[in-house]
Design an enzyme around this catalytic site. Structure first.
Site, PDB file in Angstrom:
ATOM      1  N   GLY A 237       0.755  -1.245   0.000  1.00  0.00           N
ATOM      2  CA  GLY A 237       0.000   0.000   0.000  1.00  0.00           C
ATOM      3  C   GLY A 237       0.779   1.284   0.000  1.00  0.00           C
ATOM      4  O   GLY A 237       0.198   2.333  -0.283  1.00  0.00           O
ATOM      5  N   PRO A 272       4.746  -5.322  -0.294  1.00  0.00           N
ATOM      6  CA  PRO A 272       4.808  -4.113  -1.118  1.00  0.00           C
ATOM      7  C   PRO A 272       4.816  -4.442  -2.616  1.00  0.00           C
ATOM      8  O   PRO A 272       5.402  -5.440  -3.034  1.00  0.00           O
ATOM      9  CB  PRO A 272       6.139  -3.467  -0.713  1.00  0.00           C
ATOM     10  CG  PRO A 272       6.981  -4.599  -0.227  1.00  0.00           C
ATOM     11  CD  PRO A 272       6.039  -5.620   0.354  1.00  0.00           C
ATOM     12  N   GLY A 273       4.150  -3.624  -3.368  1.00  0.00           N
ATOM     13  CA  GLY A 273       4.166  -3.762  -4.826  1.00  0.00           C
ATOM     14  C   GLY A 273       4.711  -2.478  -5.433  1.00  0.00           C
ATOM     15  O   GLY A 273       5.894  -2.354  -5.747  1.00  0.00           O
ATOM     16  N   ARG A 274       3.818  -1.508  -5.539  1.00  0.00           N
ATOM     17  CA  ARG A 274       4.152  -0.235  -6.180  1.00  0.00           C
ATOM     18  C   ARG A 274       5.465   0.395  -5.662  1.00  0.00           C
ATOM     19  O   ARG A 274       6.286   0.875  -6.437  1.00  0.00           O
ATOM     20  CB  ARG A 274       3.010   0.756  -5.942  1.00  0.00           C
ATOM     21  CG  ARG A 274       3.127   2.065  -6.702  1.00  0.00           C
ATOM     22  CD  ARG A 274       2.030   3.048  -6.243  1.00  0.00           C
ATOM     23  NE  ARG A 274       0.733   2.416  -6.180  1.00  0.00           N
ATOM     24  CZ  ARG A 274      -0.163   2.397  -7.173  1.00  0.00           C
ATOM     25  NH1 ARG A 274       0.081   3.051  -8.282  1.00  0.00           N
ATOM     26  NH2 ARG A 274      -1.307   1.765  -7.022  1.00  0.00           N
ATOM     27  N   ARG A 310      -3.225   3.612 -16.687  1.00  0.00           N
ATOM     28  CA  ARG A 310      -3.468   4.337 -15.437  1.00  0.00           C
ATOM     29  C   ARG A 310      -4.082   5.721 -15.639  1.00  0.00           C
ATOM     30  O   ARG A 310      -5.013   6.086 -14.921  1.00  0.00           O
ATOM     31  CB  ARG A 310      -2.198   4.413 -14.584  1.00  0.00           C
ATOM     32  CG  ARG A 310      -1.645   3.030 -14.202  1.00  0.00           C
ATOM     33  CD  ARG A 310      -0.530   3.096 -13.176  1.00  0.00           C
ATOM     34  NE  ARG A 310      -1.026   3.548 -11.896  1.00  0.00           N
ATOM     35  CZ  ARG A 310      -0.893   4.770 -11.407  1.00  0.00           C
ATOM     36  NH1 ARG A 310      -0.201   5.667 -12.084  1.00  0.00           N
ATOM     37  NH2 ARG A 310      -1.421   5.093 -10.264  1.00  0.00           N
ATOM     38  N   TYR A 314      -7.586   5.696 -13.800  1.00  0.00           N
ATOM     39  CA  TYR A 314      -7.641   6.365 -12.492  1.00  0.00           C
ATOM     40  C   TYR A 314      -7.409   7.858 -12.597  1.00  0.00           C
ATOM     41  O   TYR A 314      -7.176   8.498 -11.572  1.00  0.00           O
ATOM     42  CB  TYR A 314      -6.535   5.849 -11.559  1.00  0.00           C
ATOM     43  CG  TYR A 314      -6.319   4.364 -11.462  1.00  0.00           C
ATOM     44  CD1 TYR A 314      -7.301   3.518 -10.958  1.00  0.00           C
ATOM     45  CD2 TYR A 314      -5.088   3.811 -11.821  1.00  0.00           C
ATOM     46  CE1 TYR A 314      -7.057   2.160 -10.821  1.00  0.00           C
ATOM     47  CE2 TYR A 314      -4.844   2.457 -11.682  1.00  0.00           C
ATOM     48  CZ  TYR A 314      -5.832   1.636 -11.188  1.00  0.00           C
ATOM     49  OH  TYR A 314      -5.571   0.305 -11.048  1.00  0.00           O
ATOM     50  N   CYS A 340      -8.496   4.389 -30.627  1.00  0.00           N
ATOM     51  CA  CYS A 340      -9.726   5.092 -30.988  1.00  0.00           C
ATOM     52  C   CYS A 340     -10.642   5.276 -29.783  1.00  0.00           C
ATOM     53  O   CYS A 340     -11.720   4.679 -29.704  1.00  0.00           O
ATOM     54  CB  CYS A 340     -10.435   4.317 -32.094  1.00  0.00           C
ATOM     55  SG  CYS A 340      -9.344   4.044 -33.481  1.00  0.00           S
ATOM     56  N   GLU A 341     -10.191   6.051 -28.825  1.00  0.00           N
ATOM     57  CA  GLU A 341     -10.960   6.382 -27.618  1.00  0.00           C
ATOM     58  C   GLU A 341     -10.513   7.766 -27.177  1.00  0.00           C
ATOM     59  O   GLU A 341      -9.304   8.030 -27.147  1.00  0.00           O
ATOM     60  CB  GLU A 341     -10.604   5.432 -26.451  1.00  0.00           C
ATOM     61  CG  GLU A 341     -10.844   3.976 -26.680  1.00  0.00           C
ATOM     62  CD  GLU A 341     -12.224   3.519 -26.253  1.00  0.00           C
ATOM     63  OE1 GLU A 341     -12.947   4.289 -25.597  1.00  0.00           O
ATOM     64  OE2 GLU A 341     -12.581   2.388 -26.604  1.00  0.00           O
ATOM     65  N   TYR A 368       2.031  -1.351 -12.165  1.00  0.00           N
ATOM     66  CA  TYR A 368       0.661  -1.335 -12.718  1.00  0.00           C
ATOM     67  C   TYR A 368       0.662  -0.655 -14.088  1.00  0.00           C
ATOM     68  O   TYR A 368      -0.211   0.158 -14.398  1.00  0.00           O
ATOM     69  CB  TYR A 368      -0.306  -0.663 -11.736  1.00  0.00           C
ATOM     70  CG  TYR A 368      -0.265  -1.317 -10.380  1.00  0.00           C
ATOM     71  CD1 TYR A 368      -0.801  -2.602 -10.210  1.00  0.00           C
ATOM     72  CD2 TYR A 368       0.338  -0.715  -9.284  1.00  0.00           C
ATOM     73  CE1 TYR A 368      -0.730  -3.239  -8.983  1.00  0.00           C
ATOM     74  CE2 TYR A 368       0.412  -1.353  -8.052  1.00  0.00           C
ATOM     75  CZ  TYR A 368      -0.136  -2.614  -7.905  1.00  0.00           C
ATOM     76  OH  TYR A 368      -0.060  -3.255  -6.695  1.00  0.00           O
TER      77      TYR A 368
END
Ligand code: PLP
Length: 412
Positions: A237, A272-274, A310, A314, A340-341, A368
Site C-alpha cells: 500500500g 509491497p508492490g508499487r 493508469r 484512475y 480510438c478512444e 501497474y
C-alpha cells in the site's frame, strides 16, 4: 536512476535514445539499481526482526524483475495460479509465497498446495470451506491466514481502496473471530496468520497504523482463546511520488509497525508492490505527429492506453519529459495515443519543447503499467528493457502482430 546528463535523459548510464534506437518504441525501461535499492530499503528496515518481504508481483511480473527480487531472498505475494507459475519459473522459493485474492479456484488451490506455498490468505467463509475440501482430497494441510477488513478509509482512489466494509475484500472485522474459531476446528487447515491490505498508493500511514492497531487487538483476543498466530501480514500500500506527493518513508513506517507489535512473538510479513517498482521504470515513446488546434494541441505518440492505462483508468498523473533537446519553443500539449478512444491519453496540458519524432519518457511507469497492458486495437504489447550500469538487456520482446491472433480459429 533516471537523470539528465548533457541534456539527454539516461537510465543509469545508458541514454534513453540509445535504447529506442536499439529496441524501438514504445518500450518500458527499468533500472536494476532502482529496483534493488527499493528492495534494500525494505530489507534493511527488517534487519534484526523476524520479517519477510513478499513482493506483490501483480505490480510488475516480468520474470527478470522477479528473479532480481528472488535473489535478494524476498518472497512473493500472488493472486492467481498464473502468478504462481511465473514466480516458480523465475526461481522463487515456494515456501516464501503467499496467495491472496477473493476468487481462488479449486485448481489454483491444488496447484499451490502441491507447490507447498507458505500460506493462503483466505478472504471468505466459503473459500475456507473449499480450501479445506481441496486439502482433504490431497491428504494435506493448508496453512491459512485470514484477511480481515478493518473498515478503515485508506484515503486513496476508490478503485484501489480495499479496506472499507463496502469493498469485496477480506472478512468483516466483527465476523473474523468466529471464522478463526471455525478454521481452527478444521483438521485440514492450520491457522497461522492474519493479514490485511487496505488499499494502494497511500500517501499517509495513519490508516495503515489504525488498521494495525485493530489487528493487534484481535490477535491478542484470539491468543486469549488459545488461537495463537505465528505471523501478521501487513499487506502493501505505500505510495510513491508521481508528481509532488510526499510518500511515506519505508524505514519510518516499518519501524513504527515493529514498535507497535512490540514483544509479541509474531513474524511480520509485508507485501509491497508499487513502492518496489513504481519509480524504477519509465515508458519510452516517440512522437508520431504534432497536431496543433484552436482548443488543444495534441502530441500523438506511439504508446497508448493499451500500454499504460493508469491515466485513463484512475486519472493518474505521470510526469512526461522530453528525452532530448528538440531546439524548439515550449507549447502545451495533450499527449495522446493512436487508440480510438477519447480516454486514450497519457497526460493532459503538458508543457513540452518537442517536434515530430522526438522521444518522450513517461515517468514512474514501473508499477501497474506493463502488467495492465492489453492488445486493444490489435496493438502488440511493448518491449521491456533492463538497464544495469552501462548495460542494457531486452527482458521481454515486443509482441508481433501474428502472435495476437495465433490462438484464434477460422470457422470450419
Ligand atoms: C495489490 C496488493 C498488494 C500491493 O499493493 P501496493 O499498493 O502495490 O503495495 C499487496 N497485497 C495485496 C493483497 C494486494 O492485493
Amino acid at each position: 536512476m533516471f537523470e539528465f546528463r548533457n541534456g539527454s535523459l539516461h537510465a543509469e548510464s545508458v541514454p534513453l535514445d540509445a535504447i529506442a534506437h536499439e529496441f524501438g518504441t514504445p518500450c518500458y525501461v527499468y533500472s536494476r539499481a532502482a529496483l534493488e535499492g527499493a528492495m534494500a530499503q525494505y530489507q534493511s528496515a527488517c534487519a534484526g526482526h523476524d520479517a519477510l518481504v513478499c513482493y506483490a508481483m501483480k505490480a510488475n511480473s516480468n520474470l527478470a524483475i522477479l528473479d532480481l527480487f528472488a535473489r535478494t531472498g524476498a518472497g512473493f505475494d500472488i493472486v492467481s495460479g498464473g502468478e504462481l507459475a511465473r514466480a516458480i519459473a523465475a526461481g522463487a522459493d515456494p515456501r516464501k509465497i503467499i496467495f491472496s485474492g477473493v476468487g481462488k479456484s479449486a485448481a489454483e488451490m491444488r496447484y499451490a498446495l502441491q507447490s507447498d506455498i507458505l500460506c493462503f490468505n483466505v478472504e471468505s467463509a466459503a473459500e475456507l470451506t473449499r480450501l479445506a475440501a481441496v486439502a482433504d482430497s490431497m491428504g494435506r494441510r493448508a496453512a491459512v491466514s485470514i484477511r480481515v477488513n478493518p473498515d478503515v478509509d485508506a484515503r486513496t482512489h476508490p478503485y484501489i481502496s480495499t479496506g472499507l466494509k463496502e469493498n469485496k475484500f477480506g472478512i468483516e472485522f466483527d465476523a473474523a473471530p468466529e471464522l478463526y474459531r471455525t478454521a481452527s476446528r478444521m483438521p485440514q487447515l492450520e491457522v497461522v496468520g492474519m493479514d490485511c491490505h487496505i488499499g494502494s498508493n497511500l500517501i499517509e500511514t495513519a490508516p495503515l497504523l489504525e488498521a494495525l492497531d485493530k489487528m493487534l487487538g484481535l490477535v491478542d483476543s484470539l491468543a486469549g482463546e488459545g488461537i495463537g498466530l505465528r505471523h501478521l501480514d501487513r499487506g502493501g500500500g505505500l505510495g510513491i511520488r508521481y508528481r509532488d506527493e510526499t510518500p511515506p518513508d519505508v524505514a519510518a513506517y516499518l519501524g513504527e509497525v515493529f514498535a507497535r507489535v512490540g514483544a509479541r512473538k509474531l513474524k511480520l510479513v509485508f507485501e509491497p508492490g508499487r513502492s518496489l517498482v513504481g519509480n524504477a521504470g519509465v515508458l519510452l515513446t516517440r512522437i508520431e505527429y504534432l497536431k496543433p488546434g484552436a482548443a488543444r494541441n495534441f502530441a500523438v505518440v506511439d504508446a497508448a492506453m493499451n500500454n499504460l492505462i493508469r491515466p485513463a483508468l484512475y486519472e493518474a498523473w505521470h510526469d512526461i519529459v522530453a528525452v532530448g533537446d528538440s531546439g524548439v519553443a515550449q507549447a502545451v500539449y495533450d499527449v495522446v495515443g493512436p487508440v480510438c478512444e477519447s480516454g486514450d491519453f497519457l497526460g493532459k496540458e503538458r508543457e513540452l519543447a518537442v517536434k515530430e519524432g522526438a522521444l518522450l519518457a513517461v515517468m514512474s511507469a514501473g508499477a501497474y503499467a506493463m502488467c495492465m497492458s492489453s492488445n486493444y486495437n490489435s496493438r502488440p504489447r511493448a518491449a521491456e528493457v533492463m538497464v544495469d550500469g552501462e548495460k542494457m538487456q531486452l527482458i521481454r520482446e515486443r509482441e508481433r502482430p501474428e502472435g495476437l491472433f495465433a490462438l484464434e480459429h477460422l470457422l470450419r
